[in-house]
Scaffold this motif. Structure first.
Motif, PDB file in Angstrom:
ATOM      1  N   LYS A 184       0.861  -1.186   0.000  1.00  0.00           N
ATOM      2  CA  LYS A 184       0.000   0.000   0.000  1.00  0.00           C
ATOM      3  C   LYS A 184       0.895   1.233   0.000  1.00  0.00           C
ATOM      4  O   LYS A 184       1.823   1.334   0.806  1.00  0.00           O
ATOM      5  CB  LYS A 184      -0.899   0.000   1.233  1.00  0.00           C
ATOM      6  N   ILE A 185       0.596   2.162  -0.893  1.00  0.00           N
ATOM      7  CA  ILE A 185       1.397   3.387  -0.978  1.00  0.00           C
ATOM      8  C   ILE A 185       1.071   4.293   0.202  1.00  0.00           C
ATOM      9  O   ILE A 185      -0.087   4.645   0.433  1.00  0.00           O
ATOM     10  CB  ILE A 185       1.168   4.102  -2.315  1.00  0.00           C
ATOM     11  N   ILE A 186       2.118   4.660   0.935  1.00  0.00           N
ATOM     12  CA  ILE A 186       1.992   5.449   2.159  1.00  0.00           C
ATOM     13  C   ILE A 186       2.393   6.906   1.938  1.00  0.00           C
ATOM     14  O   ILE A 186       1.843   7.807   2.555  1.00  0.00           O
ATOM     15  CB  ILE A 186       2.885   4.834   3.267  1.00  0.00           C
ATOM     16  N   GLU A 187       3.377   7.140   1.056  1.00  0.00           N
ATOM     17  CA  GLU A 187       3.875   8.507   0.848  1.00  0.00           C
ATOM     18  C   GLU A 187       4.411   8.646  -0.567  1.00  0.00           C
ATOM     19  O   GLU A 187       5.060   7.743  -1.085  1.00  0.00           O
ATOM     20  CB  GLU A 187       4.981   8.819   1.857  1.00  0.00           C
ATOM     21  N   ILE A 188       4.121   9.798  -1.166  1.00  0.00           N
ATOM     22  CA  ILE A 188       4.657  10.134  -2.483  1.00  0.00           C
ATOM     23  C   ILE A 188       5.118  11.589  -2.455  1.00  0.00           C
ATOM     24  O   ILE A 188       4.334  12.478  -2.118  1.00  0.00           O
ATOM     25  CB  ILE A 188       3.591  10.013  -3.596  1.00  0.00           C
ATOM     26  N   ILE A 189       6.360  11.815  -2.782  1.00  0.00           N
ATOM     27  CA  ILE A 189       6.860  13.152  -3.110  1.00  0.00           C
ATOM     28  C   ILE A 189       7.419  12.998  -4.518  1.00  0.00           C
ATOM     29  O   ILE A 189       8.475  12.375  -4.695  1.00  0.00           O
ATOM     30  CB  ILE A 189       7.952  13.641  -2.124  1.00  0.00           C
ATOM     31  N   PRO A 190       6.688  13.478  -5.531  1.00  0.00           N
ATOM     32  CA  PRO A 190       7.075  13.211  -6.922  1.00  0.00           C
ATOM     33  C   PRO A 190       8.550  13.488  -7.205  1.00  0.00           C
ATOM     34  O   PRO A 190       9.097  14.504  -6.785  1.00  0.00           O
ATOM     35  CB  PRO A 190       6.165  14.150  -7.716  1.00  0.00           C
ATOM     36  N   LEU A 191       9.154  12.519  -7.879  1.00  0.00           N
ATOM     37  CA  LEU A 191      10.559  12.561  -8.309  1.00  0.00           C
ATOM     38  C   LEU A 191      11.559  12.540  -7.155  1.00  0.00           C
ATOM     39  O   LEU A 191      12.752  12.703  -7.377  1.00  0.00           O
ATOM     40  CB  LEU A 191      10.831  13.771  -9.203  1.00  0.00           C
ATOM     41  N   GLN A 192      11.075  12.333  -5.908  1.00  0.00           N
ATOM     42  CA  GLN A 192      11.979  12.355  -4.756  1.00  0.00           C
ATOM     43  C   GLN A 192      11.813  11.182  -3.797  1.00  0.00           C
ATOM     44  O   GLN A 192      12.803  10.632  -3.328  1.00  0.00           O
ATOM     45  CB  GLN A 192      11.788  13.643  -3.946  1.00  0.00           C
ATOM     46  N   ARG A 193      10.561  10.831  -3.471  1.00  0.00           N
ATOM     47  CA  ARG A 193      10.357   9.858  -2.395  1.00  0.00           C
ATOM     48  C   ARG A 193       9.084   9.043  -2.649  1.00  0.00           C
ATOM     49  O   ARG A 193       8.047   9.587  -3.003  1.00  0.00           O
ATOM     50  CB  ARG A 193      10.256  10.591  -1.062  1.00  0.00           C
TER      51      ARG A 193
END
Length: 143
Positions: A64-73
């Motif tokens: 399950k996706i918990i965190e997205i910082i595009p192009l970084q994390r």
């Protein structure tokens, strides 16, 4: 026993090129496993492989996706089910991507392993190295 896998890899490619291999289902399948990944916060997805009886895993990893910082994390849970249907593996995968010289540095932290996961931990420590090498090979052939 160690409870987390930590690795870093340096790529000649720009972060956005490496990011695609972390976030596009068809590219992930080239270097890791078939999946139904979508880059959506909260999305639940699976990685699929053959059952691994020696590690008491049925071959389906529930994430399950918990965190997205595009192009970084990118952070997601990674759970494995034993042959009896219980979650025998309950871990977190964290990918951090930063610019490095003219390319990118990819940092992996896979944490939450327990003593009962020792054999899985050992296999995945080597497995991440081999899989990232596959990613690198694909990136290098698409230049």
């Amino acid at each position: 026993m160690k409870t987390e896998i930590e690795n870093e890899w340096v790529f000649e490619q720009k972060p956005n090129e490496v990011w695609e291999y972390l976030t596009k289902s068809e590219l992930i399948a080239l270097w890791l496993m078939p999946n139904n990944f979508k880059l959506i916060l909260g999305h639940e997805f699976q990685f699929n492989t053959n059952p691994i009886p020696s590690l008491d895993l049925d071959g389906v990893f529930h994430c399950k996706i918990i965190e997205i910082i595009p192009l970084q994390r990118l952070v997601y849970s990674w759970k494995g089910v034993s042959g009896n249907g219980d979650f025998s593996l309950d871990t977190i995968v964290e990918w951090n991507l930063v610019e490095h010289n003219n390319g990118a540095k990819l940092i992996l932290k896979h944490s939450g392993f327990k003593e009962i996961n020792f054999a899985i931990f050992t296999g995945m420590t080597d497995g991440w190295q081999k899989n990232i090498q596959k990613m690198l090979n694909h990136l290098n052939t698409t230049k």
